[in-house]
Design a protein around this motif. Sequence first.
Motif, short mmCIF file in Angstrom:
data_model
loop_
_atom_site.label_atom_id
_atom_site.label_comp_id
_atom_site.label_asym_id
_atom_site.label_seq_id
_atom_site.Cartn_x
_atom_site.Cartn_y
_atom_site.Cartn_z
N LEU A 128 33.39 42.49 42.51
CA LEU A 128 34.65 41.75 42.49
C LEU A 128 35.41 41.94 43.80
CD1 LEU A 128 36.90 40.11 41.18
CD2 LEU A 128 37.64 42.19 39.99
N PHE A 129 35.48 43.16 44.30
CA PHE A 129 36.17 43.40 45.57
C PHE A 129 35.48 42.66 46.72
CE2 PHE A 129 38.79 46.22 43.34
CZ PHE A 129 39.76 46.76 44.17
N LYS A 130 34.16 42.55 46.67
CA LYS A 130 33.45 41.76 47.68
C LYS A 130 33.80 40.28 47.57
CE LYS A 130 29.38 44.81 47.93
NZ LYS A 130 27.93 44.91 47.61
N GLU A 131 33.89 39.79 46.34
CA GLU A 131 34.25 38.40 46.13
C GLU A 131 35.68 38.10 46.60
OE1 GLU A 131 32.63 35.34 44.36
OE2 GLU A 131 31.49 36.48 45.82
N ILE A 132 36.58 39.03 46.34
CA ILE A 132 37.96 38.85 46.82
C ILE A 132 37.97 38.75 48.34
CG2 ILE A 132 40.22 39.98 47.02
CD1 ILE A 132 39.65 41.16 44.19
N ARG A 133 37.23 39.62 48.99
CA ARG A 133 37.17 39.59 50.45
C ARG A 133 36.57 38.28 50.95
NH1 ARG A 133 33.55 42.44 54.38
NH2 ARG A 133 34.75 42.66 56.31
N GLN A 176 39.28 46.78 24.05
CA GLN A 176 39.54 46.61 25.48
C GLN A 176 38.87 47.72 26.27
OE1 GLN A 176 43.69 46.29 26.39
NE2 GLN A 176 43.38 46.05 28.59
N THR A 177 38.51 47.43 27.51
CA THR A 177 37.98 48.45 28.40
C THR A 177 38.98 48.68 29.53
OG1 THR A 177 36.73 46.70 29.54
CG2 THR A 177 35.54 48.06 27.93
N MET A 178 39.01 49.90 30.05
CA MET A 178 39.98 50.25 31.09
C MET A 178 39.35 51.18 32.11
SD MET A 178 42.97 49.81 32.31
CE MET A 178 43.58 48.84 30.92
N HIS A 179 39.43 50.77 33.37
CA HIS A 179 38.93 51.57 34.49
C HIS A 179 40.14 52.13 35.23
CE1 HIS A 179 35.55 51.77 37.74
NE2 HIS A 179 36.25 52.89 37.70
N PHE A 180 40.21 53.45 35.37
CA PHE A 180 41.31 54.10 36.06
C PHE A 180 40.88 54.45 37.49
CE2 PHE A 180 41.84 54.87 31.54
CZ PHE A 180 43.16 54.48 31.34
N PHE A 181 41.76 54.18 38.45
CA PHE A 181 41.42 54.27 39.86
C PHE A 181 42.07 55.49 40.52
CE2 PHE A 181 40.51 50.06 38.71
CZ PHE A 181 39.75 49.43 39.69
N SER A 182 41.27 56.26 41.23
CA SER A 182 41.81 57.31 42.09
C SER A 182 42.05 56.75 43.48
CB SER A 182 40.82 58.48 42.18
OG SER A 182 39.65 58.08 42.89
N LYS A 183 42.82 57.47 44.28
CA LYS A 183 43.05 57.03 45.66
C LYS A 183 41.74 56.98 46.43
CE LYS A 183 45.80 58.05 49.78
NZ LYS A 183 46.84 58.94 50.37
N GLU A 184 40.89 57.97 46.23
CA GLU A 184 39.62 58.03 46.95
C GLU A 184 38.74 56.84 46.58
OE1 GLU A 184 41.66 61.71 46.97
OE2 GLU A 184 40.97 60.53 45.22
N TYR A 185 38.74 56.48 45.31
CA TYR A 185 37.92 55.35 44.86
C TYR A 185 38.44 54.04 45.47
CZ TYR A 185 35.38 52.35 41.54
OH TYR A 185 34.56 51.41 40.97
N LEU A 189 36.50 51.38 47.89
CA LEU A 189 36.38 49.95 47.59
C LEU A 189 36.92 49.09 48.72
CD1 LEU A 189 37.59 49.96 43.87
CD2 LEU A 189 35.25 49.57 44.64
N LEU A 190 37.91 49.60 49.44
CA LEU A 190 38.58 48.84 50.50
C LEU A 190 38.11 49.26 51.89
CD1 LEU A 190 42.15 49.00 48.94
CD2 LEU A 190 40.74 46.93 49.13
N SER A 191 36.95 49.86 51.98
CA SER A 191 36.48 50.40 53.27
C SER A 191 36.22 49.31 54.30
CB SER A 191 35.21 51.24 53.07
OG SER A 191 34.17 50.44 52.51
N ASP A 192 35.98 48.07 53.87
CA ASP A 192 35.74 46.97 54.80
C ASP A 192 37.01 46.21 55.16
OD1 ASP A 192 32.99 47.43 55.00
OD2 ASP A 192 32.56 46.22 53.22
#
Length: 224
Positions: A128-133, A176-185, A189-192
């Motif tokens: 999804l992050f690739k698609e957003i980019r 429902q499903t829920m993914h919790f995000f850390s700063k490192e994660y 994901l935003l490394s590009d």
Amino acid sequence: MSYAPSDFWNQTFAKWKDAGTDLDWGTQWTNVHLPFLKSANVKTLLDLGCGSGNDVLRLAKQGFTVIGMDFSDEAVRQGREKAEKLGLNAQFVIADMAKPLPFQSASFDAVMSNVAIHMFSDRITRELFKEIRRIVRPEGLFVFHVNSTEDALVRAERHPPIREIEPNYFLERDGQTMHFFSKEYLLDLLSDWKDVELKHYEILHEQTGKRFKCIWWGKAINTT
């Protein structure tokens, strides 16, 4: 399918409407984005996971050309009704963000997502992050809110999990499903992307003053 199907959200949005309520945080989400969207001269904007369109309509009133996309056709129907009543030119698309996004590359000056992209496995989230980019133009913006890992215990009081599917990715009792995000994660994901900014917020319950939600706000600029 590891995440809640569209029928789950159709029933949820219909239930909220029947109860005379709506999943709307007022200007809390959009106001923090506005200075960045305006300073970047954003014209075209996608609201990814728009729900019943409240943020879409707010941004349309601000003069942006906005498309709202959601998995729930009930939510989209409600959003279209609101836009028609207000006489606003806002478009809505029904699509599953866990699949390739139905837009051409570099279609938007910015993508916004408010508490909507955190419901998927690691594999789907990365795609999804690739698609957003892909759909954001070069030097375009991505602005978002997601639930942080610190929110897991806070949320569990309202939405009890029944099992952990993957690290920080839970199936809840209601389906429902829920993914919790850390700063490192998020940084991974935003490394590009470039000029990444992340800020952590605690939202307090209006009546009790106790922690109600812990979220990350983020902004990134596309390098492609």
